[in-house]
Write an enzyme that holds these catalytic residues in place. Structure first.
Site, short mmCIF file in Angstrom:
data_model
loop_
_atom_site.label_atom_id
_atom_site.label_comp_id
_atom_site.label_asym_id
_atom_site.label_seq_id
_atom_site.Cartn_x
_atom_site.Cartn_y
_atom_site.Cartn_z
N ARG A 1 0.84 -1.22 0.00
CA ARG A 1 0.00 0.00 0.00
C ARG A 1 0.86 1.24 0.00
O ARG A 1 0.46 2.29 0.49
CB ARG A 1 -0.93 0.01 1.20
CG ARG A 1 -0.17 -0.07 2.49
CD ARG A 1 -0.93 0.30 3.68
NE ARG A 1 -0.16 -0.21 4.81
CZ ARG A 1 -0.52 -0.10 6.05
NH1 ARG A 1 -1.62 0.50 6.35
NH2 ARG A 1 0.24 -0.59 7.00
N ASP B 1 10.54 -6.43 8.73
CA ASP B 1 10.21 -5.53 7.60
C ASP B 1 9.90 -4.13 8.10
O ASP B 1 9.69 -3.22 7.29
CB ASP B 1 9.02 -6.08 6.80
CG ASP B 1 7.81 -6.37 7.67
OD1 ASP B 1 7.96 -7.10 8.67
OD2 ASP B 1 6.72 -5.84 7.38
P1 AMP Z 1 2.63 -3.26 7.97
O1 AMP Z 1 1.56 -3.69 8.90
O2 AMP Z 1 2.49 -1.84 7.51
O3 AMP Z 1 4.00 -3.53 8.46
O4 AMP Z 1 2.41 -4.11 6.63
C1 AMP Z 1 2.75 -5.47 6.50
C2 AMP Z 1 2.56 -5.89 5.05
O5 AMP Z 1 1.18 -5.84 4.70
C3 AMP Z 1 3.28 -5.03 4.04
O6 AMP Z 1 3.72 -5.84 2.98
C4 AMP Z 1 2.21 -4.09 3.57
O7 AMP Z 1 2.47 -3.56 2.31
C5 AMP Z 1 0.99 -4.99 3.57
N1 AMP Z 1 -0.27 -4.24 3.71
C6 AMP Z 1 -0.72 -3.65 4.84
N2 AMP Z 1 -1.89 -3.03 4.62
C7 AMP Z 1 -2.20 -3.22 3.33
C8 AMP Z 1 -3.31 -2.84 2.48
N3 AMP Z 1 -4.33 -2.11 2.95
N4 AMP Z 1 -3.26 -3.23 1.21
C9 AMP Z 1 -2.25 -3.96 0.73
N5 AMP Z 1 -1.20 -4.36 1.47
C10 AMP Z 1 -1.16 -4.01 2.75
MG MG Z 2 5.42 -2.17 7.58
#
Ligand code: AMP
Ligand code: MG
Length: 486
Positions: free
Chosen positions: A89, A248
């Site tokens: 995203r 990550d």
């Molecule tokens: P995060 O929780 O930001 O660390 O995200 C973990 C993973 O989930 C990453 O690869 C993000 O790009 C993916 N991700 C989180 N929210 C979304 C969303 N709304 N749409 C697509 N991918 C998402």
């Molecule tokens: Mg993240």
């Protein structure tokens, strides 16, 4: 054109990213544009504060010179390895070189799906956009290395979360978005050639001083360990819980990234978590140092083929660096926490006094920020009450205060006060204030959001008109859980 892009990541081999353009939103409006940061980046803020700027920062209009892409990365999430994460995203528009010569990424978050979106919509609700803006700018003002907020835009569209929520697009600025998980992407694919390309890229961009040393990859490991060890100590000095320290979400530049389920402590407890999905307390306040080392161990594993051709030798080299983490982190933590009680690390008993105080605070459920903030006051007035009334049960803190006053008799009073002033902020972004800003923002009222940002621009300065922002939450205002809002 508002941005003068100079892109290097887009020149790397194909496996590093997928090219993708932002998907337009319905009726974007600018909520907040960070003029100070724009100036630092050498961007003309008035050019950015325009129809064209809004178009770019909402993803509705392409920016001249941008080369938009979604970065590839893997990651350990709550201990389990996901080889395929990537920007699901977020879209990197490109890089700009700021007035201080530092190259920084300009990235949109919530600007539509990418090849890494899996089942996600690539969008962001407005709440997490406002939260990240407040948190990251507050951390910067508190002196913590962090990604920054250039803009918050309301998309005019709705996203499906717990029901329909207003959507937003956030513009994040970072020294780079390379994570430990980026190294894991190549390591998991046994792609040593590109792993080396990435390591060389990171050294050139963030650690150019080690470029010509005998083993630059070992030096890279040491530098990243040092920066993370120091960073986590800074978080803990301020009562910050990151909440989702997956690999990550750990940059190799040493900047704090990913303000999802993060929070500042109200009442102190080392086992405190806020994240609604952290059932085991993996990322609890007091576990952040050990988890940092765990993450860096995963980083070191990716580097093994570059450290030495002989694997046992490579492992021995990596282990020696990883062992040093605890010492670097503890030294930083002791320096920062002893300063909070007006002492230096080498003052006798300073660390045991900190430990005793924290223990008392945990039992007495005392507010982390306020206890330290009120210590100078009790010193000046001679009254225990400003501190002791923060404790549910004050007997032990009264004993501690007596011992502390006696201890301070032996050191210079002005030095003490100066140490405490620099180590103890007046204002932190308290969870209930963030909730207040988000709740109002979801109803189209951004006044509380703007006010909170304003207060937090000078977190170490008393601001009489904003004293309500110093106060701990009333029992019915306490926020118990925060969410990643994905
Ligand atoms: P995060 O929780 O930001 O660390 O995200 C973990 C993973 O989930 C990453 O690869 C993000 O790009 C993916 N991700 C989180 N929210 C979304 C969303 N709304 N749409 C697509 N991918 C998402
Ligand atoms: Mg993240």
């Amino acid at each position: 054109m508002p941005f003068v892009f100079d892109n290097t990541y887009a020149q790397l081999p194909d496996t590093f990213f997928k090219r993708v353009v932002p998907t337009p939103v319905g009726t974007p409006t600018m909520i907040r544009l960070n003029h100070c940061l724009a100036a630092e980046l050498g961007i003309d803020a008035t050019r950015l504060d325009s129809e064209e700027g809004l178009g770019i920062l909402s993803g509705n209009q392409s920016a001249d010179g941008s080369d938009p892409l979604a970065m590839s990365y893997s990651g350990h999430q709550f201990g389990g390895f996901s080889p395929q994460l990537g920007d699901g995203r977020a879209i990197l528009l490109g890089e700009v070189v700021g007035t201080n010569g530092v190259r920084r990424d300009i990235q949109l978050k919530g600007s539509g799906p990418t090849p890494f979106s899996r089942r996600g919509d690539g969008r962001s609700a407005l709440g997490p956009v406002l939260r990240e803006y407040i948190m990251s700018e507050a951390m910067a003002a508190l002196g913590v290395p962090t990604t920054r907020a250039l803009a918050a835009v309301a998309s005019g569209d709705h996203v499906v979360r717990e029901g329909l929520m207003p959507g937003g697009v956030f513009t994040r600025v970072a020294q780079s978005h390379v994570r430990i998980g980026t190294f894991q992407w190549f390591s998991a694919r046994q792609d040593v050639n590109n792993l080396q390309v990435l390591a060389d890229y990171v050294i050139a961009r963030h650690y150019s001083a080690v470029r010509h040393v005998e083993n630059p990859y070992l030096a890279l490991l040491k530098q990243v360990i040092n920066r993370q060890a120091e960073l986590i100590a800074q978080w803990m000095q301020l009562g910050f819980i990151h909440g989702v320290m997956n690999t990550d979400n750990m940059t190799v530049s040493g900047e704090t990234i990913d303000y999802g389920p993060c929070a500042f402590l109200d009442a102190y407890h080392p086992a405190k978590t806020f994240s609604s999905i952290d059932h085991q307390g993996r990322y609890a306040f007091g576990n952040q140092g050990p988890i940092g080392q765990w993450n860096l161990t995963r980083f070191a594993e990716t580097l093994l083929p570059l450290l030495h051709t002989d694997r046992p030798t490579a492992i021995a080299l990596a282990e020696a660096e990883l062992d040093a983490f605890t010492n670097v982190h503890q030294t930083a933590l002791k320096k920062r926490l002893t300063a909070k009680i007006g002492l230096q690390t080498d003052d006798a008993n300073s660390w045991s006094m900190v430990e005793a105080l924290l223990q008392t605070m945990a039992v007495g459920e005392a507010d982390f920020t306020l206890v330290f903030r009120r210590l100078p006051e009790t010193l000046n007035s001679g009254s225990d009450e400003p501190v002791s009334r923060l404790f549910k049960q004050p007997t032990e803190i009264l004993t501690w205060l007596k011992a502390w006053r006696n201890r301070l008799q032996q050191v210079d009073r002005n030095r003490c006060l100066a140490l405490m002033r620099r180590a103890n902020p007046v204002f932190v972004p308290r969870n209930h204030r963030i909730e207040e800003a988000i709740t109002a923002g979801n109803e189209g009222n951004f006044e509380p959001f703007h006010r909170l940002n304003r207060v937090l621009q000078q977190p170490f300065t008393e601001q009489a008109e904003f004293s309500a922002y110093e106060v701990a939450p009333a029992p019915d205002e306490v926020v118990h859980a925060t969410f990643c809002g994905t």
